[in-house]
Design an enzyme around this catalytic site. Structure first.
Site, PDB file in Angstrom:
ATOM      1  N   LYS A  28     -15.129  77.177  23.859  1.00 17.26           N
ATOM      2  CA  LYS A  28     -15.598  77.025  22.474  1.00 17.26           C
ATOM      3  C   LYS A  28     -14.681  77.811  21.555  1.00 17.26           C
ATOM      4  CE  LYS A  28     -17.261  81.410  21.947  1.00 17.26           C
ATOM      5  NZ  LYS A  28     -16.596  82.405  21.116  1.00 17.26           N
ATOM      6  N   ASP A  39     -23.812  83.415  23.767  1.00 20.17           N
ATOM      7  CA  ASP A  39     -23.031  82.192  23.520  1.00 20.17           C
ATOM      8  C   ASP A  39     -23.450  81.024  24.416  1.00 20.17           C
ATOM      9  OD1 ASP A  39     -21.567  83.580  21.686  1.00 20.17           O
ATOM     10  OD2 ASP A  39     -19.789  83.843  22.964  1.00 20.17           O
TER      11      ASP A  39
HETATM   12  O1  C5P Z   1     -24.876  88.362  24.643  1.00 23.60           O
HETATM   13  P1  C5P Z   1     -23.673  88.869  25.362  1.00 23.60           P
HETATM   14  O2  C5P Z   1     -24.027  89.456  26.699  1.00 23.60           O
HETATM   15  O3  C5P Z   1     -22.592  87.866  25.466  1.00 23.60           O
HETATM   16  O4  C5P Z   1     -23.087  90.038  24.481  1.00 23.60           O
HETATM   17  C1  C5P Z   1     -22.149  90.962  24.977  1.00 23.60           C
HETATM   18  C2  C5P Z   1     -22.104  92.156  24.077  1.00 23.60           C
HETATM   19  O5  C5P Z   1     -21.510  91.813  22.815  1.00 23.60           O
HETATM   20  C3  C5P Z   1     -23.456  92.746  23.702  1.00 23.60           C
HETATM   21  O6  C5P Z   1     -23.883  93.676  24.665  1.00 23.60           O
HETATM   22  C4  C5P Z   1     -23.160  93.410  22.365  1.00 23.60           C
HETATM   23  O7  C5P Z   1     -22.504  94.646  22.563  1.00 23.60           O
HETATM   24  C5  C5P Z   1     -22.151  92.478  21.747  1.00 23.60           C
HETATM   25  N1  C5P Z   1     -22.765  91.483  20.849  1.00 23.60           N
HETATM   26  C6  C5P Z   1     -23.276  91.872  19.628  1.00 23.60           C
HETATM   27  N2  C5P Z   1     -23.830  90.941  18.798  1.00 23.60           N
HETATM   28  C7  C5P Z   1     -23.851  89.635  19.149  1.00 23.60           C
HETATM   29  C8  C5P Z   1     -23.315  89.206  20.374  1.00 23.60           C
HETATM   30  C9  C5P Z   1     -22.763  90.159  21.215  1.00 23.60           C
HETATM   31  O8  C5P Z   1     -23.267  93.064  19.284  1.00 23.60           O
HETATM   32  N3  C5P Z   1     -24.368  88.751  18.290  1.00 23.60           N
END
Ligand code: C5P
Length: 288
Positions: free
Chosen positions: A14, A138
């Protein structure tokens, strides 16, 4: 659970056509507003029912244990449904890792959709999308048809009809960046205030505004990103911006112009879509 045959699926990357950070939340995540688009840079996932769980990957760097998002997806599916199937999974990796292109999230979404299809599990896309949010911010996007306006931490998905038809070049020539580290570096007070719906509108009226609010933070961690961006601009690319949390960079194609950077990952990509009943497939345009 009885089932036969294998299922071979594309697992697309993406890009975020724009990515605006709205603010930091109490749970540590950030609220964002972003236009996500699936592109035809694809891994391939083949799922086969087997006597034992097994994952093999074309990329030896990829951890294959329980932490792999593919197993997180399969285990989540087994826990939610009670269906106890073992799977042999072959992953052909083409999407660079730590590139901001959502490769791991895409693999998880593809595994979730694939296991449900393989077992005739009957779970609908809306439910799979909600389960996907438990794996990563995502993941739900990939249950759209390929383009969506995403808010919340990324998991609130508003599906859109295909509205963007450009070719982009994706370049990854630098070490990967860790998403949490990039978010930690973010200085919210330095971000321009914009109305996210009006940025979305810019795409609907075909005067797109491409940007990524994570770019300054990523460039502080990896100053060579600024050099790479300038290099692409010097080659004639007008719109160049960071992919996701980095470290790859995206540029809108200059028609008729091809290019490469020695030792770097450089790929021309087009949008890719899925039908409501199926998963992502190359169209005639993708095959050109
Ligand atoms: O949701 P995911 O595990 O992919 O996110 C990884 C990290 O990225 C989270 O632990 C956070 O630190 C950061 N993040 C964030 N805000 C988002 C998506 C991700 O702060 N909207």
């Amino acid at each position: 659970m009885k089932s036969e045959g294998s299922l071979k699926l594309l697992s697309p990357a993406k890009i975020n056509l724009f990515l605006q950070i709205i603010g930091k939340r109490k749970d540590g995540y950030h609220d964002l507003a972003s236009l996500f688009q699936a592109v035809d840079l694809c891994d391939t996932l083949t799922l086969t029912p087997a006597a034992e769980d097994r994952l093999e990957s074309s990329d030896p760097q990829l951890p294959l244990g329980e932490s792999n998002l593919i197993w997180r997806a399969i285990n989540l599916y087994r826990n939610k449904t009670g269906l106890d199937v073992k799977l042999s999974i072959a992953l052909k990796k083409c999407i660079p890792m730590e590139a901001g292109l959502g490769g791991g999230s895409s693999n998880a979404a593809t595994a979730l959709w694939g296991v449900n299809r393989l077992l005739n599990g009957g779970i609908d896309d809306a439910q799979l999308m909600a389960w996907g949010a438990e794996i990563g911010s995502d993941v739900p996007f990939f249950f759209s048809q390929g383009i969506a306006y995403c808010t919340g931490r990324g998991e609130q998905v508003e599906c859109l009809p295909s509205l963007w038809h450009e070719a982009v070049w994706i370049v990854k020539s630098l070490p990967g960046l860790s998403t949490p580290e990039v978010y930690r570096r973010l200085q919210l007070s330095k971000l321009r205030q914009k109305a996210p719906r009006s940025v979305l509108e810019s795409f609907l009226i075909r005067k797109p505004i491409y940007f990524n609010d994570l770019e300054a933070a990523a460039s502080e961690l990896l100053p060579e990103l600024t050099t790479l961006k300038k290099h692409l601009q010097s080659l004639g690319f007008k719109d160049v911006w960071l992919a996701g949390s980095g470290s790859s960079v995206i540029g809108i194609e200059i028609p008729g112009r091809s290019f490469s950077i020695e030792g770097s990952f450089v790929r021309r990509c087009l949008p890719i879509y899925r039908s409501p009943q199926g998963w992502y497939e190359f169209s005639a345009t993708n095959m050109e």
